[in-house]
Design a protein around this motif. Structure first.
Motif, mmCIF file in Angstrom:
data_model
loop_
_atom_site.group_PDB
_atom_site.id
_atom_site.type_symbol
_atom_site.label_atom_id
_atom_site.label_comp_id
_atom_site.label_asym_id
_atom_site.label_seq_id
_atom_site.Cartn_x
_atom_site.Cartn_y
_atom_site.Cartn_z
ATOM 1 N N THR A 132 0.883 -1.042 -0.081
ATOM 2 C CA THR A 132 -0.038 0.130 -0.030
ATOM 3 C C THR A 132 0.815 1.167 -0.045
ATOM 4 O O THR A 132 0.411 2.295 -0.197
ATOM 5 N N LEU A 133 2.003 1.063 0.565
ATOM 6 C CA LEU A 133 3.042 2.184 0.635
ATOM 7 C C LEU A 133 3.972 2.533 -0.581
ATOM 8 O O LEU A 133 4.754 3.226 -0.577
ATOM 9 N N LEU A 134 3.943 1.258 -1.507
ATOM 10 C CA LEU A 134 5.274 1.314 -2.465
ATOM 11 C C LEU A 134 4.977 2.503 -3.128
ATOM 12 O O LEU A 134 6.206 3.159 -3.583
ATOM 13 N N THR A 135 4.303 2.909 -3.960
ATOM 14 C CA THR A 135 4.220 3.957 -4.790
ATOM 15 C C THR A 135 4.626 5.341 -4.074
ATOM 16 O O THR A 135 5.496 6.112 -4.500
ATOM 17 N N SER A 136 4.040 5.535 -2.866
ATOM 18 C CA SER A 136 4.441 6.877 -2.393
ATOM 19 C C SER A 136 5.923 7.039 -2.000
ATOM 20 O O SER A 136 6.462 7.929 -1.761
ATOM 21 N N PHE A 137 6.233 5.627 -1.423
ATOM 22 C CA PHE A 137 7.800 5.480 -1.023
ATOM 23 C C PHE A 137 8.576 5.695 -2.047
ATOM 24 O O PHE A 137 9.807 6.546 -2.036
ATOM 25 N N ALA A 138 8.188 5.127 -3.363
ATOM 26 C CA ALA A 138 8.983 5.177 -4.607
ATOM 27 C C ALA A 138 9.135 6.701 -5.110
ATOM 28 O O ALA A 138 10.045 7.307 -5.433
ATOM 29 N N THR A 139 8.153 7.476 -4.909
ATOM 30 C CA THR A 139 8.051 8.750 -5.202
ATOM 31 C C THR A 139 9.142 9.764 -4.180
ATOM 32 O O THR A 139 9.727 10.368 -4.617
ATOM 33 N N ALA A 140 9.055 9.130 -2.913
ATOM 34 C CA ALA A 140 9.806 10.169 -2.038
ATOM 35 C C ALA A 140 11.405 9.772 -2.086
ATOM 36 O O ALA A 140 12.124 10.707 -1.866
ATOM 37 N N THR A 141 11.671 8.514 -2.689
ATOM 38 C CA THR A 141 13.113 8.254 -2.853
ATOM 39 C C THR A 141 13.691 8.614 -4.133
ATOM 40 O O THR A 141 14.722 8.609 -4.306
ATOM 41 N N ARG A 142 12.983 9.302 -4.932
ATOM 42 C CA ARG A 142 13.193 9.346 -6.365
ATOM 43 C C ARG A 142 14.503 10.024 -6.483
ATOM 44 O O ARG A 142 14.761 11.396 -5.664
ATOM 45 N N GLY A 143 15.677 9.557 -6.941
ATOM 46 C CA GLY A 143 16.896 10.316 -7.088
ATOM 47 C C GLY A 143 17.833 10.208 -6.060
ATOM 48 O O GLY A 143 19.018 10.337 -6.065
ATOM 49 N N ALA A 144 17.338 9.679 -4.938
ATOM 50 C CA ALA A 144 18.146 9.698 -3.623
ATOM 51 C C ALA A 144 18.893 8.189 -3.677
ATOM 52 O O ALA A 144 19.943 8.010 -2.929
ATOM 53 N N GLY A 145 18.199 7.363 -4.238
ATOM 54 C CA GLY A 145 18.884 6.133 -4.416
ATOM 55 C C GLY A 145 18.458 4.916 -3.505
ATOM 56 O O GLY A 145 19.142 3.965 -3.542
ATOM 57 N N VAL A 146 17.627 5.290 -2.314
ATOM 58 C CA VAL A 146 17.391 4.121 -1.613
ATOM 59 C C VAL A 146 16.214 3.289 -2.777
ATOM 60 O O VAL A 146 15.326 4.123 -3.219
ATOM 61 N N ILE A 147 16.571 2.263 -2.578
ATOM 62 C CA ILE A 147 15.526 1.201 -3.585
ATOM 63 C C ILE A 147 14.264 0.717 -2.662
ATOM 64 O O ILE A 147 14.759 0.280 -1.571
ATOM 65 N N VAL A 148 13.205 1.165 -3.103
ATOM 66 C CA VAL A 148 11.845 0.500 -2.443
ATOM 67 C C VAL A 148 11.485 -0.878 -3.275
ATOM 68 O O VAL A 148 11.784 -1.110 -4.459
ATOM 69 N N GLY A 149 10.870 -1.584 -2.305
ATOM 70 C CA GLY A 149 10.517 -2.829 -3.018
ATOM 71 C C GLY A 149 9.113 -3.434 -2.430
ATOM 72 O O GLY A 149 8.781 -3.070 -1.390
ATOM 73 N N ALA A 150 8.805 -4.761 -2.873
ATOM 74 C CA ALA A 150 7.657 -5.303 -2.351
ATOM 75 C C ALA A 150 8.143 -6.700 -1.583
ATOM 76 O O ALA A 150 9.271 -7.186 -1.677
ATOM 77 N N GLN A 151 7.256 -7.224 -0.752
ATOM 78 C CA GLN A 151 7.509 -8.198 0.094
ATOM 79 C C GLN A 151 7.328 -9.780 -0.414
ATOM 80 O O GLN A 151 7.530 -10.560 0.215
ATOM 81 N N ASP A 152 6.538 -9.729 -1.588
ATOM 82 C CA ASP A 152 6.130 -10.917 -2.354
ATOM 83 C C ASP A 152 5.652 -10.504 -3.728
ATOM 84 O O ASP A 152 5.395 -9.415 -4.010
ATOM 85 N N CYS A 153 5.680 -11.336 -4.602
ATOM 86 C CA CYS A 153 5.017 -11.256 -5.847
ATOM 87 C C CYS A 153 4.444 -12.444 -6.423
ATOM 88 O O CYS A 153 4.959 -13.631 -5.871
ATOM 89 N N HIS A 154 3.506 -12.443 -7.208
ATOM 90 C CA HIS A 154 2.971 -13.672 -8.098
ATOM 91 C C HIS A 154 4.086 -14.189 -9.243
ATOM 92 O O HIS A 154 4.551 -13.265 -9.743
ATOM 93 N N PRO A 155 4.090 -15.405 -9.519
ATOM 94 C CA PRO A 155 4.795 -15.653 -10.564
ATOM 95 C C PRO A 155 4.424 -14.990 -11.904
ATOM 96 O O PRO A 155 5.152 -15.073 -13.017
ATOM 97 N N GLU A 156 3.154 -15.113 -12.305
ATOM 98 C CA GLU A 156 2.597 -14.580 -13.568
ATOM 99 C C GLU A 156 2.519 -13.052 -13.394
ATOM 100 O O GLU A 156 2.509 -12.299 -12.409
ATOM 101 N N ALA A 157 2.697 -12.571 -14.816
ATOM 102 C CA ALA A 157 2.631 -11.053 -14.951
ATOM 103 C C ALA A 157 1.100 -10.426 -14.818
ATOM 104 O O ALA A 157 1.177 -9.361 -14.329
#
Ligand SMILES: O=C(CO)COP(=O)(O)O
Length: 252
Positions: free
Chosen positions: A48-73
């Motif tokens: 739920t916070l991925l997009t807002s954190f990704a926006t907040a880190t832009r340019g600073a270099g902290v990588i944000v990510g998810a805790q899980d994903c599904h195998p299919e696209a």
């Protein structure tokens, strides 16, 4: 052969964090430029916070990510998110095979390998977790279990740039217990040897993180162990002060 590996400190927020937690993350981002040359930082907030954190880190270099994903696209998989969606949301990495997924959601090595492949397909860094339970360690099977998880969970296409291994003994997660320095050294040496056996010299360049009750008070000792290239931090990653203290211990 010795290979220089840049330390990586990653924070797994698990099911913690609301929009009101953003200032903690913003503080981490603000402190990062001063230590950026010495340590890579990743933060895995709830989706739920991925997009807002990704926006907040832009340019600073902290990588944000998810805790899980599904195998299919994409597809009819209610409640799941794909690696492509993580990338689309601004993510650069995904954790797969965390023991809370292996345990609570009965995830197998085969499924975790498929998720790691999805990470590679979507050009995300996959953080692949392995680790034994308390029973497995007590009965002397820790290395056997970790070896089997590694063999089963890592895709053949893994490379040091795209895959990070995290060793998290299940009994050390959220308990305040940690293995001894000798136990950490033994397991990380074993993982390193397994990687070298499978991937040749390239295996020496993968980063292998330790996770499980890492705190500012024990980080320096754990992160100084040979073949420990950083930490995957749970509870202590929720606050900027403790997370940054651990990040600084990674290169002190
Ligand atoms: O599971 C962990 C990180 O993925 C470790 O959690 P704690 O640091 O809270 O023990």
């Amino acid at each position: 052969m010795t290979v220089a590996r840049k330390p990586l400190v990653a924070g797994n927020w698990k099911m913690h964090g609301l929009a009101s937690s953003a200032p903690e993350f913003v503080q981490m981002v603000g402190a990062y430029p001063a230590i950026k040359d010495k340590v890579d930082l990743m933060v895995f907030p709830p989706a739920t916070l991925l997009t807002s954190f990704a926006t907040a880190t832009r340019g600073a270099g902290v990588i944000v990510g998810a805790q899980d994903c599904h195998p299919e696209a994409s597809g009819a998989f209610t409640g799941d998110i794909s690696a492509e969606m993580v990338r689309d949301a601004g993510g650069g990495a995904v954790i797969v095979g965390h023991s809370e997924r292996r345990g609570d959601h009965r995830e197998t090595d085969q499924l975790i390998r498929a998720k790691a492949k999805a990470a590679l397909r979507a050009k995300l860094i996959g953080v692949v977790c392995v680790g034994e339970t308390e029973d497995e360690r007590k009965s002397g099977r820790a290395l056997e279990v970790v070896g089997r998880q590694l063999a089963g969970s890592l895709p053949d296409e893994s490379s040091p740039e795209t895959i990070v291994v995290a060793y998290e003994p299940v009994w050390a997660i959220g308990t305040g217990l940690t293995p001894t320095v000798d136990e950490v050294a033994e397991t990380h040496r074993f993982i390193r040897d397994e990687l070298a056996r499978r991937f040749g010299d390239t295996g020496r360049a993968f980063r292998v993180l330790y996770g499980g009750s890492v705190k500012p008070g024990n980080a320096a000792e754990l992160l100084a162990v040979a073949d420990v290239d950083g930490a995957l931090v749970g509870g202590a990653s929720l606050k900027a002060e403790s997370f940054l203290a651990i990040a600084r211990a990674a290169f002190a």
